[in-house]
Design an enzyme around this catalytic site. Structure first.
Site, mmCIF file in Angstrom:
data_model
loop_
_atom_site.group_PDB
_atom_site.id
_atom_site.type_symbol
_atom_site.label_atom_id
_atom_site.label_comp_id
_atom_site.label_asym_id
_atom_site.label_seq_id
_atom_site.Cartn_x
_atom_site.Cartn_y
_atom_site.Cartn_z
ATOM 1 N N GLY A 45 0.884 -1.317 0.085
ATOM 2 C CA GLY A 45 0.033 -0.069 -0.049
ATOM 3 C C GLY A 45 0.916 1.335 -0.086
ATOM 4 N N GLN A 50 3.027 10.034 1.480
ATOM 5 C CA GLN A 50 4.458 9.261 1.348
ATOM 6 C C GLN A 50 5.163 9.706 0.189
ATOM 7 O OE1 GLN A 50 2.633 5.224 2.527
ATOM 8 N NE2 GLN A 50 4.532 5.073 3.315
ATOM 9 N N CYS A 98 6.689 -0.459 7.197
ATOM 10 C CA CYS A 98 6.191 0.692 6.174
ATOM 11 C C CYS A 98 7.222 1.225 5.199
ATOM 12 C CB CYS A 98 5.694 1.807 7.197
ATOM 13 S SG CYS A 98 5.231 3.527 6.610
ATOM 14 N N LEU A 99 6.870 1.882 3.827
ATOM 15 C CA LEU A 99 8.042 2.190 3.037
ATOM 16 C C LEU A 99 8.629 3.238 3.759
ATOM 17 C CD1 LEU A 99 6.219 1.718 -0.287
ATOM 18 C CD2 LEU A 99 8.262 0.197 0.654
ATOM 19 N N HIS A 140 -3.698 0.753 8.172
ATOM 20 C CA HIS A 140 -2.288 1.386 8.129
ATOM 21 C C HIS A 140 -2.226 2.581 7.075
ATOM 22 C CE1 HIS A 140 2.210 1.028 7.947
ATOM 23 N NE2 HIS A 140 2.023 1.664 6.836
ATOM 24 N N GLU A 141 -2.871 2.386 5.935
ATOM 25 C CA GLU A 141 -2.629 3.427 4.867
ATOM 26 C C GLU A 141 -3.800 4.456 5.339
ATOM 27 O OE1 GLU A 141 -0.358 3.221 2.966
ATOM 28 O OE2 GLU A 141 -0.046 1.153 3.256
ATOM 29 N N HIS A 144 -2.117 7.194 7.537
ATOM 30 C CA HIS A 144 -0.944 8.065 7.068
ATOM 31 C C HIS A 144 -1.841 9.426 6.639
ATOM 32 C CE1 HIS A 144 2.928 5.986 6.319
ATOM 33 N NE2 HIS A 144 2.113 4.903 6.029
HETATM 34 ZN ZN LIG Z 1 3.069 3.193 5.904
#
Ligand SMILES: [Zn+2]
Length: 188
Positions: A45, A50, A98-99, A140-141, A144
């Protein structure tokens, strides 16, 4: 276009992102760039903050995890202006990464079910319930978009123990196979 990923500690990741309207300039391109960046960086995701855009969009494609979680095989979606209207079920622990926080994984507790409404890439409205791994990725997304990162969901003790690692990451002490933007670096 593949964007660099904004790294933990950058203030844009702490902002509450803005809703957009249907004629947001370059919306289709942005969604396809989000997918492209997510595939390149090997995430399941990716949320617009991000890549340095403080707007309420995230994309998900669960396919890479489908071997372990068959339900994810066809779970590919863009969520625009989403609202989680209900979280229910058990609090389930699961390992998350997480990226924006390269190479750090921690067990995070989240509800097993979410109800979410959103517009898709064709500006069709949906109101749906997701469970299990899908609900996990969505939460999670979605976080953000509200400036919340998974360490914020850990116990204060756990967070304290991770402080050194998180500080190191925010200073660029990590290996990633994708380009990144560190705190203090400008978003183009
Ligand atoms: Zn993340």
């Amino acid at each position: 276009m593949i964007y660099p990923i904004v790294v933990y500690g950058h203030p844009i990741l702490k902002k509450v992102a803005e809703e957009i309207d249907k004629d947001f300039p370059g919306l289709n391109q942005l969604i396809s760039d989000l997918f492209e960046t997510m595939y390149f960086s090997e995430g399941l995701g990716l949320a617009a903050p991000q890549i340095g855009k403080s707007i309420r969009i995230f994309v998900i494609d669960g396919k890479p995890a489908a071997e372990d979680e068959p339900s994810l095989a066809d779970f590919k979606k863009a969520f625009i202006n989403p609202h989680i209207t209900e979280r229910s079920g058990e609090l389930v622990p699961m390992n998350e990464g997480c990226l924006s926080i390269p190479n750090l994984r921690e067990e995070v507790l989240r509800e097993s079910h979410v109800r979410i409404n959103y517009y898709d890439e064709n500006w069709q409205f949906h109101d749906e319930v997701f469970e299990g791994y899908k609900a996990r990725i969505i939460q999670h997304e979605y976080d953000h978009l509200d400036g919340i990162l998974f360490p914020d969901r850990l116990t204060p003790l756990r967070r304290r123990l991770l402080k050194g690692k998180l500080t190191a990451i925010s200073k660029g002490n990590f290996e990633a196979d994708y380009r990144t933007i560190l705190p203090g670096q400008k978003i183009k």
